[in-house]
Write an enzyme that holds these catalytic residues in place. Sequence first.
Site, short mmCIF file in Angstrom:
data_model
loop_
_atom_site.label_atom_id
_atom_site.label_comp_id
_atom_site.label_asym_id
_atom_site.label_seq_id
_atom_site.Cartn_x
_atom_site.Cartn_y
_atom_site.Cartn_z
N ASN A 1 0.72 -1.16 -0.23
CA ASN A 1 0.27 -0.22 -0.19
C ASN A 1 1.10 1.15 -0.05
O ASN A 1 1.22 1.39 1.06
CB ASN A 1 -1.00 0.03 1.23
CG ASN A 1 -1.64 1.14 1.65
OD1 ASN A 1 -1.51 1.63 0.56
ND2 ASN A 1 -2.07 1.71 2.10
N TRP A 2 1.49 1.98 -0.98
CA TRP A 2 1.55 3.00 -0.91
C TRP A 2 1.24 4.15 -0.72
O TRP A 2 1.97 5.42 -0.72
CB TRP A 2 2.54 3.26 -2.88
CG TRP A 2 3.03 2.55 -3.83
CD1 TRP A 2 3.88 0.96 -2.94
CD2 TRP A 2 3.21 1.92 -4.84
NE1 TRP A 2 4.35 0.09 -3.84
CE2 TRP A 2 3.89 0.98 -4.57
CE3 TRP A 2 3.57 2.70 -5.81
CZ2 TRP A 2 5.08 0.21 -5.92
CZ3 TRP A 2 3.57 1.83 -6.85
CH2 TRP A 2 4.69 0.94 -6.80
N LYS A 3 0.55 4.07 0.10
CA LYS A 3 -0.11 5.72 0.22
C LYS A 3 -0.50 6.32 -0.56
O LYS A 3 -0.42 6.74 -1.89
CB LYS A 3 0.25 5.70 2.04
CG LYS A 3 -0.45 4.11 2.71
CD LYS A 3 -0.15 4.79 4.17
CE LYS A 3 -0.12 3.38 4.64
NZ LYS A 3 0.11 2.82 5.75
N HIS B 1 -9.34 1.22 4.56
CA HIS B 1 -8.23 1.59 5.59
C HIS B 1 -8.52 1.76 6.95
O HIS B 1 -9.59 3.22 6.62
CB HIS B 1 -6.62 1.95 5.05
CG HIS B 1 -5.69 2.21 5.81
ND1 HIS B 1 -5.21 2.58 6.19
CD2 HIS B 1 -4.57 1.01 4.93
CE1 HIS B 1 -4.36 2.76 6.07
NE2 HIS B 1 -3.45 1.58 5.56
N GLU C 1 -6.78 4.38 7.59
CA GLU C 1 -6.49 5.97 7.69
C GLU C 1 -7.47 6.76 6.76
O GLU C 1 -8.42 8.50 6.96
CB GLU C 1 -5.48 6.32 6.94
CG GLU C 1 -4.13 5.85 8.05
CD GLU C 1 -3.17 5.38 6.64
OE1 GLU C 1 -2.69 5.73 5.50
OE2 GLU C 1 -1.82 5.07 7.67
N GLU D 1 -4.65 -4.76 10.58
CA GLU D 1 -4.25 -4.18 11.15
C GLU D 1 -4.48 -3.04 12.28
O GLU D 1 -5.28 -2.14 12.58
CB GLU D 1 -3.93 -3.07 9.65
CG GLU D 1 -3.69 -3.25 8.25
CD GLU D 1 -3.15 -2.70 7.48
OE1 GLU D 1 -1.84 -3.16 7.02
OE2 GLU D 1 -3.64 -1.17 7.09
N GLY E 1 2.98 2.69 10.74
CA GLY E 1 3.80 3.33 10.80
C GLY E 1 3.92 4.07 11.94
O GLY E 1 4.99 5.22 12.12
N SER F 1 3.65 -2.14 10.65
CA SER F 1 5.26 -1.90 10.73
C SER F 1 5.86 -3.36 10.18
O SER F 1 6.77 -4.18 10.88
CB SER F 1 5.15 -1.97 12.03
OG SER F 1 5.40 -0.09 11.95
N GLY G 1 5.32 1.42 4.95
CA GLY G 1 6.47 1.50 4.44
C GLY G 1 7.87 0.64 4.12
O GLY G 1 8.53 1.43 2.60
P1 13P Z 1 3.51 0.35 7.90
O1 13P Z 1 3.81 -0.65 7.14
O2 13P Z 1 4.27 1.26 7.05
O3 13P Z 1 3.30 0.17 9.57
O4 13P Z 1 1.79 0.48 7.39
C1 13P Z 1 1.05 -0.15 6.88
C2 13P Z 1 -0.45 0.06 6.36
O5 13P Z 1 -1.18 1.16 6.94
C3 13P Z 1 -0.94 -0.61 5.29
O6 13P Z 1 -2.16 -0.41 4.59
#
Ligand code: 13P
Length: 256
Positions: free
Chosen positions: A9-11, A94, A96, A166, A172, A213, A235
């Site tokens: 997931n490149w966000k 997600h 977020e 998650e 993150g 993470s 990440g």
């Molecule tokens: P990280 O791997 O950066 O913790 O993010 C996880 C995430 O939100 C994947 O959707």
Amino acid sequence: MRTPIIAGNWKMFKTVAEAKALAGEVCQAVAAINQVEVVLCPPFTALTTVKEAIAGSKVGLGAQNLYWEKQGAFTGEVSPQMLEGLCDYVIIGHSERRQYFGETDETVNKKIKAALAHKLLPILCVGENLAQYEAGETVAFVGSQVRGALAGLSAEEVAKIVVAYEPIWAIGTGKNAEAAGANQIIVASIRQTLTALYDESLAQKVRVQYGGSVKPDNIEGFMAQPDIDGALVGGASLKADSFTVLIKGALVKFKG
Ligand code: 13P
């Protein structure tokens, strides 16, 4: 065995040019790996370019969100119809999006239905926040998210969904959940809810990823767990070398 699935997931990272370069590097690095499904989820702006960059490879493409209406006066939104044929997967709900953009179990449910109606495979995200985790509410909360997201769906439809567990406190932060603990939560909150809503056979069919993470040094621990079928990675998916280690880490499922 359920096919392991590692999704990046490149966000809100990567310009079109950066996305193209990263997708090309990932395809090269994983060309010889057949047992693990790999999915890249770039921002909307880079979907077409990444689709071209992965053409001819086994790497799949996912969007990070969609709106449930087919088309209309919804400025800034992207419809399932626009993603059909372009993407294989779409991330839905997600944390977020729930946290910053007001998504609820109800809107997540509408999005899942819209995705399935347009041949897009949903990656449904669920997970508790730190206060809920500390209060011991995780299993009940995640179970309720699963129920809300899947309301009105048939077993046949649910079999197509990937669920990503998650925990918000692990995203993150560098503070990943402990692998065996995450496995237990997945069983108690996701597979048991699927069994209650449908049956045991469906609960065993659905693939469940862990996210939060996930890094090269902890991937094998997660993938060694029987109920964790893959990872949804933020990440560590932004660089080809670390993401490749994660994909190779999933091969631990085939050892011994
Ligand atoms: P990280 O791997 O950066 O913790 O993010 C996880 C995430 O939100 C994947 O959707």
